[in-house]
Design an enzyme around this catalytic site. Structure first.
Site, short mmCIF file in Angstrom:
data_model
loop_
_atom_site.label_atom_id
_atom_site.label_comp_id
_atom_site.label_asym_id
_atom_site.label_seq_id
_atom_site.Cartn_x
_atom_site.Cartn_y
_atom_site.Cartn_z
N LYS A 41 -68.83 12.96 -59.29
CA LYS A 41 -67.81 11.95 -59.05
C LYS A 41 -66.44 12.60 -59.17
CE LYS A 41 -66.93 7.21 -60.58
NZ LYS A 41 -67.33 6.17 -61.51
N HIS B 64 -59.86 -1.51 -71.11
CA HIS B 64 -60.79 -0.75 -71.97
C HIS B 64 -60.41 -0.93 -73.43
CE1 HIS B 64 -61.09 2.15 -68.33
NE2 HIS B 64 -62.23 1.48 -68.38
N SER C 157 -59.43 0.95 -63.29
CA SER C 157 -58.86 2.31 -63.23
C SER C 157 -58.58 2.69 -61.78
CB SER C 157 -59.83 3.33 -63.83
OG SER C 157 -60.03 3.07 -65.18
N ARG D 129 -65.89 -8.05 -66.19
CA ARG D 129 -64.68 -8.78 -65.83
C ARG D 129 -65.02 -10.04 -65.05
NH1 ARG D 129 -62.46 -3.28 -63.48
NH2 ARG D 129 -64.59 -3.49 -62.78
O1 PNS Z 1 -66.90 3.36 -66.09
P1 PNS Z 1 -68.12 3.40 -65.21
O2 PNS Z 1 -67.95 4.46 -64.13
O3 PNS Z 1 -68.47 2.06 -64.65
O4 PNS Z 1 -69.36 3.86 -66.15
C1 PNS Z 1 -70.64 4.06 -65.62
C2 PNS Z 1 -71.62 4.69 -66.65
C3 PNS Z 1 -71.03 5.95 -67.26
C4 PNS Z 1 -71.90 3.70 -67.75
C5 PNS Z 1 -72.96 5.00 -65.89
O5 PNS Z 1 -72.68 5.70 -64.72
C6 PNS Z 1 -73.95 5.81 -66.73
O6 PNS Z 1 -74.48 5.33 -67.70
N1 PNS Z 1 -74.21 7.08 -66.33
C7 PNS Z 1 -75.08 7.99 -67.05
C8 PNS Z 1 -76.33 8.32 -66.27
C9 PNS Z 1 -77.40 7.26 -66.49
O7 PNS Z 1 -77.85 7.01 -67.59
N2 PNS Z 1 -77.82 6.65 -65.38
C10 PNS Z 1 -78.82 5.61 -65.36
C11 PNS Z 1 -78.19 4.25 -65.53
S1 PNS Z 1 -79.35 2.96 -65.40
#
Ligand code: PNS
Length: 162
Positions: free
Chosen positions: A42, A18, A130, A92
């Site tokens: 989550k 990150h 993570s 990645r």
């Molecule tokens: O580190 P992560 O868990 O891969 O991050 C995922 C994240 C936070 C980017 C994604 O879950 C997110 O944007 N969630 C917010 C809800 C949202 O907008 N959902 C629609 C996505 S198309």
């Protein structure tokens, strides 16, 4: 020109991968808002407040043009609210592509004015996540070099108190 970016994620916990993406992004954008998703569904090891505290301590002294924040709800709504025109995601390996592709296109459908930019972290971190860091720590393995020393300490403290 869009110069404000949001770098969203779970950051449970923050890893050197990150930080690598943040380092690259801060050289491209005037301001990078690193934001933790508060997701009650989550299950996380660290609470949002703990994650924010770790991130503030590690990132604020090192990068001048960042903000540390948290969000809930739709990412595109949050990006608009923060006046950010770009979403940054780290990618990645090929395995990340499918999920990221779906998210980026769905976000584009929801907000055509917001662009997703993918950054490749250093190949040293291409296998880092993570989830694996938590698993290794929980099983007594060493994660030094993969996460900042403060995160390593907090992982040990957290997993011992369980
Ligand atoms: O580190 P992560 O868990 O891969 O991050 C995922 C994240 C936070 C980017 C994604 O879950 C997110 O944007 N969630 C917010 C809800 C949202 O907008 N959902 C629609 C996505 S198309």
């Amino acid at each position: 020109m869009g110069t404000r970016a949001v770098y969203p994620g779970s950051f449970d916990p923050l890893t050197n991968g990150h930080i690598d993406v943040i380092d690259r992004s801060t050289r491209l954008f005037e301001c990078v808002i690193v934001s933790v998703l508060t997701n009650p569904q989550k299950e996380a090891l660290f609470s949002t407040e703990e994650r924010l505290e770790i991130m503030r301590e590690i990132l604020l002294p090192r990068f001048k043009n960042i903000e540390i924040d948290s969000f809930h709800g739709l990412l595109v709504d949050y990006a608009r609210q923060k006046k950010a025109q770009t979403i940054v995601r780290g990618i990645r390996a090929v395995a990340d592509y499918e999920y990221e592709f779906q998210m980026a296109l769905m976000n584009r459908r929801l907000a055509p004015d917001i662009e997703t930019v993918f950054m490749m972290p250093s190949e040293n971190y291409s296998y880092l996540s993570s989830r694996l860091v938590k698993e290794i720590s929980a099983l007594g393995g060493f994660v030094s070099g993969l996460v900042p020393p403060l995160v390593e300490e907090q992982l040990i403290r957290k997993l011992r108190s369980k």
